[in-house]
Every structure is written in structure tokens, then in C-alpha cells.
Scaffold this motif. Sequence first.
Motif, PDB file in Angstrom:
ATOM      1  N   ARG A 155      -6.415   2.378  -4.511  1.00 17.81           N
ATOM      2  CA  ARG A 155      -6.002   2.783  -3.167  1.00 17.81           C
ATOM      3  C   ARG A 155      -5.255   4.110  -3.276  1.00 17.81           C
ATOM      4  N   CYS A 171       8.299   1.945  -2.584  1.00 20.78           N
ATOM      5  CA  CYS A 171       7.074   1.150  -2.668  1.00 20.78           C
ATOM      6  C   CYS A 171       6.646   1.053  -4.124  1.00 20.78           C
ATOM      7  N   TYR A 229       3.345   0.343  -6.482  1.00 18.13           N
ATOM      8  CA  TYR A 229       1.890   0.260  -6.554  1.00 18.13           C
ATOM      9  C   TYR A 229       1.500  -0.050  -7.998  1.00 18.13           C
ATOM     10  N   ILE A 277      -2.543   7.063  -2.969  1.00 16.68           N
ATOM     11  CA  ILE A 277      -1.086   7.122  -2.945  1.00 16.68           C
ATOM     12  C   ILE A 277      -0.655   7.808  -1.650  1.00 16.68           C
TER      13      ILE A 277
END
Length: 406
Positions: free
Chosen positions: A156, A4, A6, A158
Motif C-alpha cells: 500500500r 502510524c 505500516y 505511504i
Amino acid sequence: MLTCNYQFKLKPNKRQVFEIERYLNACRKVRNFALAERKDWSNSRKNNVDRCSLEKEYIIPADAPYPCYKLQSASLTLARKDNPDLSSVNAQVLQQVLRQLDRAFVEMKSLNKGFPRFKNKYRMRSFVFPQFKTNPITNNYIKLPGIGLVKMRLSRPIPQGFILKQARVIRKASGYFINMSLESEVDIPAPFPHGNPLGIDIGLEYFVATSNNELIKRPLFFNKLHRKLKLLQRRLKNKQLGSNNRHKLNQKIAKIHQTVSDTRKDFHYKLAHRLCDDNGMIFVEDIDLRAWSRNMLCKHNLDAGFGQFFEILSYVCWKRDVYFAKVNKNYTSQICPNCEVHTGKKQLSERTHTCPECGFSCNRDFAASLVIRSRGLNAVGQPVFQNACGDGLSGLGSNLRLDKNL
């Protein structure tokens, strides 16, 4: 392995901003020197063997090896011992610059991309920390080698179980950002066809037309700020090269471009999530969008960002366990979704589909979305129970028969 990415905004102080800019400057020098070394070696092999050029001559020994990544990496290690500007920068960051340059040459040959270009201080915008020994994130701070604890806006949380593999620091018009690549040893299967099917047709009058008879207008991302951007760029040509006023005006122009890009991406993400609500399968056309970017409506097609929307939609579908697939694009606007008769090619001005056989009439984009949904269902092996008139559709098989008869 699940990966992912971010992105968070950094809030560095003045000293940290100076260090980030110093890193960018060192990366730019290493890249430009390595690119010039490769370019000079290639040009030296293009000279005539029986005469010298009247303009310039590259004199490099015939037995000199090609400056590949391995040789340039060894040269960088020796250069860091004598150059204090390079020795004070993290060695792995500079190695990644050489790796990216080597990848650019590989893609130039394999993917037919353009020749790598030199970068000035404005075009070098990012650098990478390829690995971390320990977790560098503590609350709202991240510890970057050589820069220190940098405050960031943790918009947001982790997710737990993920390990930070690498981080890229990016300079944008609105500030500094960091892209984190997180990995976790989790195997997530691909979504399986299930639930309510949804066909999507894209266009310029309506950005999206769905098989649920929902027509979504296309937001004019670029056109709304085009007038302001045109005025600023008209003032830019009168500014002296290298002046502070030209630099400040360039920053204003860059902020407008970033506003357009962020607005477009925000719309794409919100629309993708809304389309995934109450739907288990989403089907779109397999379109060559590169051809769309070269036609007479290229400015509007690029402003809509259909390619980015398809990538975001596929990611959101995978994230929300929605099956996503692309179907054959041929004749989707020429086939009647009710009786599957080929009605012939339509002009762009014809926005209503009318079948001469069964008399079925509806919006042209809505009819195309029904055909896309029918082809998608037949491709995954599920029957089509209903269409606009509530009759059954045989789907992809009959469409293929029609294509062969054309």
C-alpha cells in the motif's frame, strides 16, 4: 502529532539475509551480556555476609555501581573499539537493545512483569533503526544502514506528509518484514458521538452479537490446525537437540502458528470494518479479559482473541470517525432490555432470555447487546428512542438502582 505503523515484507538477497542474521546475532550477544551483568550484580548483594555459598559466589566490589543503561552504554562504546563483530554493526541499533533491556527492568518493577530472560538465536527476532537522516524509501526499495538497498513489497502507498522516524526489521517464519513508524504534524480530534448506536456482546457460541440482531459465529482458528500441529510436535520430541531435522520441523511448527495468528488478525480487521459501516457509535463491555484467560474455557477464549479484537476495533473506529466506548459489564445478561427488570443469574446452558414480568423473549446474547447499547447511550448523554419492542428505555440510571438493591 499523528503516528502510524505500516508493515511490509522484505525480499532480501543472500548477502542481505546474511547481514540481517549478523545484526540479530550481535544484538543477542549485547543483550545477554548486559542482562548477565545486571543479574550478577543483583545476586552479589544477596550473599550472606558471614559465610560463602557452597555452590557459587559472586565477588563484586561493594562500591561497584549498579550497571544501569548509562554505564552499559559507555561500556558498549569501549567494546566496539576492540570487537570487530560489534564495530561492524550500526551503533544505534546496539544502543536500542540496551534501551529495551532497561525498559524491561522498569516494567518488571512498575507493572509486575516477569524477570527478563536470556535469548538464544531463535528468540532474538528483531532490531531497530531509531532514526534516518534522509528518506530511505525509493520506489520499492529501502536503504538500511549497513545492509544496503533492500527490496520490499509495497502493498500500500505511504501517505503523503508523513516522515519515517524509525524502522524495525523482524524475522518471522514466513520471511523478513519491516515495521515503519511514520509521523506527521497533524492534530486529529477524537470522534464525537453521532449516528446510529450499536451495542456488541462477545461470547464463545457467537463471537459477536449486535443490537441489530446479527449473530456472528466464532471461527475456530486454532482448532482447525490443532491436529496437524499436534502431529508435528509429537515428532519433535524424538529429534536430537541442535540437529538440522529439528530446526526444519521447528520452522514448520512456527509457520502453522503464524498462519493461525494472521488468520485471526485478518478476521478481526474485516469484522471491525464491517461493524463500522452505517454506525456512528459502538459500545462494548469493559471486561477483564485476563480473568477469562484463566478459567476452564481459557483455551477457547485465547483462541478467539477478544483483547486483540477490542484494540483493533477501537483503532478502526478512530480511523473511520466512529465513536467507541466501553460500558459497565455488570448484569448485562441478567437485565431485561424491555422492562429493565433483573431476571436473576442464568446458567451457561440457558441461551434464551425470557422475562417473567413482561414476557419478552429473545436470544440471550442479543438481549445483552441491547442493554449494552442502552448503557452506552445514557453514558454519552443521548436518549434511547427504541429497543426490541419499540418502547423507551431509561437506560443506565435504572440499571444502577437495580445494582444497589442486589
